[in-house]
Design a protein around this motif. Sequence first.
Motif, PDB file in Angstrom:
ATOM      1  N   PHE A  12      98.143  30.942 118.620  1.00 53.17           N
ATOM      2  CA  PHE A  12      98.320  32.286 117.966  1.00 53.17           C
ATOM      3  C   PHE A  12      97.935  32.781 119.364  1.00 53.17           C
ATOM      4  CE2 PHE A  12      97.727  31.547 112.701  1.00 53.17           C
ATOM      5  CZ  PHE A  12      98.430  30.802 113.457  1.00 53.17           C
ATOM      6  N   SER A  13      97.553  32.952 120.404  1.00 57.55           N
ATOM      7  CA  SER A  13      97.405  33.891 121.314  1.00 57.55           C
ATOM      8  C   SER A  13      98.722  33.497 122.500  1.00 57.55           C
ATOM      9  CB  SER A  13      96.003  32.954 121.954  1.00 57.55           C
ATOM     10  OG  SER A  13      95.791  32.285 123.022  1.00 57.55           O
ATOM     11  N   TRP A  14      99.213  32.352 122.172  1.00 61.58           N
ATOM     12  CA  TRP A  14     100.403  31.716 123.668  1.00 61.58           C
ATOM     13  C   TRP A  14     101.703  32.338 122.654  1.00 61.58           C
ATOM     14  CZ3 TRP A  14     100.480  30.470 127.701  1.00 61.58           C
ATOM     15  CH2 TRP A  14      98.592  29.618 128.560  1.00 61.58           C
ATOM     16  N   VAL A  15     102.146  32.359 121.145  1.00 60.56           N
ATOM     17  CA  VAL A  15     103.088  32.928 121.390  1.00 60.56           C
ATOM     18  C   VAL A  15     103.823  34.522 121.729  1.00 60.56           C
ATOM     19  CG1 VAL A  15     104.554  33.181 118.765  1.00 60.56           C
ATOM     20  CG2 VAL A  15     102.419  31.637 118.438  1.00 60.56           C
ATOM     21  N   PRO A  16     103.215  35.527 121.533  1.00 62.81           N
ATOM     22  CA  PRO A  16     103.754  36.776 121.459  1.00 62.81           C
ATOM     23  C   PRO A  16     103.608  36.665 123.913  1.00 62.81           C
ATOM     24  CG  PRO A  16     101.828  37.292 120.527  1.00 62.81           C
ATOM     25  CD  PRO A  16     101.967  36.123 120.599  1.00 62.81           C
ATOM     26  N   PRO A  17     103.249  36.199 124.064  1.00 59.08           N
ATOM     27  CA  PRO A  17     103.361  36.199 125.482  1.00 59.08           C
ATOM     28  C   PRO A  17     105.198  35.031 126.202  1.00 59.08           C
ATOM     29  CG  PRO A  17     101.551  35.728 125.326  1.00 59.08           C
ATOM     30  CD  PRO A  17     101.300  35.859 124.209  1.00 59.08           C
ATOM     31  N   ILE A  18     104.734  34.038 125.284  1.00 63.84           N
ATOM     32  CA  ILE A  18     106.177  33.006 125.315  1.00 63.84           C
ATOM     33  C   ILE A  18     106.889  33.495 124.942  1.00 63.84           C
ATOM     34  CG2 ILE A  18     107.037  31.146 124.209  1.00 63.84           C
ATOM     35  CD1 ILE A  18     103.662  29.670 124.335  1.00 63.84           C
ATOM     36  N   VAL A  19     107.139  34.754 124.105  1.00 67.61           N
ATOM     37  CA  VAL A  19     107.971  35.703 124.186  1.00 67.61           C
ATOM     38  C   VAL A  19     108.382  36.859 124.889  1.00 67.61           C
ATOM     39  CG1 VAL A  19     109.461  37.136 122.355  1.00 67.61           C
ATOM     40  CG2 VAL A  19     107.813  35.229 121.334  1.00 67.61           C
ATOM     41  N   MET A  20     107.841  37.355 125.525  1.00 62.02           N
ATOM     42  CA  MET A  20     107.849  38.561 126.141  1.00 62.02           C
ATOM     43  C   MET A  20     108.023  38.172 127.451  1.00 62.02           C
ATOM     44  SD  MET A  20     107.690  41.179 124.376  1.00 62.02           S
ATOM     45  CE  MET A  20     107.518  42.313 126.095  1.00 62.02           C
ATOM     46  N   LEU A  21     107.222  36.867 128.154  1.00 62.13           N
ATOM     47  CA  LEU A  21     107.535  36.176 129.724  1.00 62.13           C
ATOM     48  C   LEU A  21     109.396  36.333 129.782  1.00 62.13           C
ATOM     49  CD1 LEU A  21     104.622  34.041 129.817  1.00 62.13           C
ATOM     50  CD2 LEU A  21     105.256  36.321 131.328  1.00 62.13           C
ATOM     51  N   PRO A  22     109.893  35.458 129.197  1.00 65.50           N
ATOM     52  CA  PRO A  22     111.533  35.630 129.449  1.00 65.50           C
ATOM     53  C   PRO A  22     112.502  36.839 128.998  1.00 65.50           C
ATOM     54  CG  PRO A  22     110.824  33.695 127.892  1.00 65.50           C
ATOM     55  CD  PRO A  22     109.727  34.866 127.834  1.00 65.50           C
ATOM     56  N   LEU A  23     112.045  37.832 128.117  1.00 65.95           N
ATOM     57  CA  LEU A  23     112.207  39.116 127.843  1.00 65.95           C
ATOM     58  C   LEU A  23     112.233  40.334 129.062  1.00 65.95           C
ATOM     59  CD1 LEU A  23     111.756  39.197 123.816  1.00 65.95           C
ATOM     60  CD2 LEU A  23     113.856  38.902 125.307  1.00 65.95           C
ATOM     61  N   PHE A  24     110.732  39.850 129.971  1.00 66.54           N
ATOM     62  CA  PHE A  24     110.062  41.188 130.429  1.00 66.54           C
ATOM     63  C   PHE A  24     111.151  41.274 131.463  1.00 66.54           C
ATOM     64  CE2 PHE A  24     108.063  42.719 133.977  1.00 66.54           C
ATOM     65  CZ  PHE A  24     107.634  43.606 133.876  1.00 66.54           C
ATOM     66  N   PRO A  25     111.878  40.194 132.297  1.00 66.04           N
ATOM     67  CA  PRO A  25     112.137  40.491 133.559  1.00 66.04           C
ATOM     68  C   PRO A  25     113.864  41.061 133.226  1.00 66.04           C
ATOM     69  CG  PRO A  25     112.169  38.581 133.187  1.00 66.04           C
ATOM     70  CD  PRO A  25     110.822  39.296 131.993  1.00 66.04           C
ATOM     71  N   ARG A  26     114.151  41.078 131.872  1.00 68.68           N
ATOM     72  CA  ARG A  26     115.414  41.086 131.651  1.00 68.68           C
ATOM     73  C   ARG A  26     115.968  42.361 130.809  1.00 68.68           C
ATOM     74  NH1 ARG A  26     114.782  36.188 131.412  1.00 68.68           N
ATOM     75  NH2 ARG A  26     116.609  34.630 131.935  1.00 68.68           N
ATOM     76  N   LEU A  27     114.618  43.216 130.175  1.00 66.20           N
ATOM     77  CA  LEU A  27     114.484  44.230 129.742  1.00 66.20           C
ATOM     78  C   LEU A  27     114.702  45.437 130.630  1.00 66.20           C
ATOM     79  CD1 LEU A  27     112.496  43.944 126.844  1.00 66.20           C
ATOM     80  CD2 LEU A  27     114.698  44.316 126.838  1.00 66.20           C
ATOM     81  N   LEU A  28     113.829  44.962 131.997  1.00 63.80           N
ATOM     82  CA  LEU A  28     113.768  45.913 133.044  1.00 63.80           C
ATOM     83  C   LEU A  28     114.500  46.005 133.313  1.00 63.80           C
ATOM     84  CD1 LEU A  28     111.447  47.287 134.134  1.00 63.80           C
ATOM     85  CD2 LEU A  28     110.719  45.482 136.147  1.00 63.80           C
ATOM     86  N   THR A  29     115.538  44.366 134.406  1.00 62.23           N
ATOM     87  CA  THR A  29     116.606  44.547 134.914  1.00 62.23           C
ATOM     88  C   THR A  29     117.999  45.147 134.333  1.00 62.23           C
ATOM     89  OG1 THR A  29     116.001  42.639 136.147  1.00 62.23           O
ATOM     90  CG2 THR A  29     118.560  43.012 135.691  1.00 62.23           C
ATOM     91  N   SER A  30     117.867  45.613 132.260  1.00 64.23           N
ATOM     92  CA  SER A  30     118.831  46.621 132.097  1.00 64.23           C
ATOM     93  C   SER A  30     118.033  47.471 132.420  1.00 64.23           C
ATOM     94  CB  SER A  30     118.468  45.711 130.493  1.00 64.23           C
ATOM     95  OG  SER A  30     119.209  46.683 129.533  1.00 64.23           O
ATOM     96  N   PHE A  31     117.518  48.242 132.158  1.00 63.71           N
ATOM     97  CA  PHE A  31     116.970  49.473 132.280  1.00 63.71           C
ATOM     98  C   PHE A  31     117.256  49.849 134.006  1.00 63.71           C
ATOM     99  CE2 PHE A  31     112.359  49.581 129.408  1.00 63.71           C
ATOM    100  CZ  PHE A  31     113.779  49.035 128.424  1.00 63.71           C
ATOM    101  N   MET A  32     116.904  49.481 134.665  1.00 64.37           N
ATOM    102  CA  MET A  32     117.198  49.178 136.099  1.00 64.37           C
ATOM    103  C   MET A  32     118.512  49.862 136.078  1.00 64.37           C
ATOM    104  SD  MET A  32     114.674  50.050 137.696  1.00 64.37           S
ATOM    105  CE  MET A  32     113.557  50.717 135.689  1.00 64.37           C
ATOM    106  N   PHE A  33     119.259  48.735 135.869  1.00 65.33           N
ATOM    107  CA  PHE A  33     121.174  49.067 135.515  1.00 65.33           C
ATOM    108  C   PHE A  33     121.593  49.798 135.355  1.00 65.33           C
ATOM    109  CE2 PHE A  33     121.222  44.658 136.998  1.00 65.33           C
ATOM    110  CZ  PHE A  33     121.842  44.539 137.795  1.00 65.33           C
TER     111      PHE A  33
END
Length: 137
Positions: A12-33
């Motif tokens: 269970f300690s791996w589930v949230p990071p596995i979901v967030m790791l691929p989402l983070f750079p995409r969300l950040l890039t979206s915010f910047m655009f």
Amino acid sequence: ARTFPRIYIWIFSWVPPIVMLPLFPRLLTSFMFRGFESNAMEVQVLNYSMQIITSMLLGSGFISIQLLLNDYVSKLPNSSAQLALANSMLVSTQAFVRAISPMVNGSLFTLGRKGEDDAAMRALVSRALPFDALAAV
């Protein structure tokens, strides 16, 4: 009360990071655009949330691995001698991964940046590649 098995804590300690790791750079890039400044509240919340999720949950995963290893080795014959060897091998493996991960992630980031410039690779590779690789590992 029954104890919660350590293996479930580790899983269970791996589930949230596995979901967030691929989402983070995409969300950040979206915010910047979308025109958000790097010091905007939304960007800072995303950044610090990701850091907290990764640090706390992945950090607790290393402790869980140590506890799982100790439980496993304690059931083996001559466990006292084998525990020292198992712990030293675990520490050596962790040190090796810490040593090579900056080079691997830097290379993946460079590959991702070059992929963004190549029209044929743009759909497959981006600067998010190191985060994708970490989630896959």
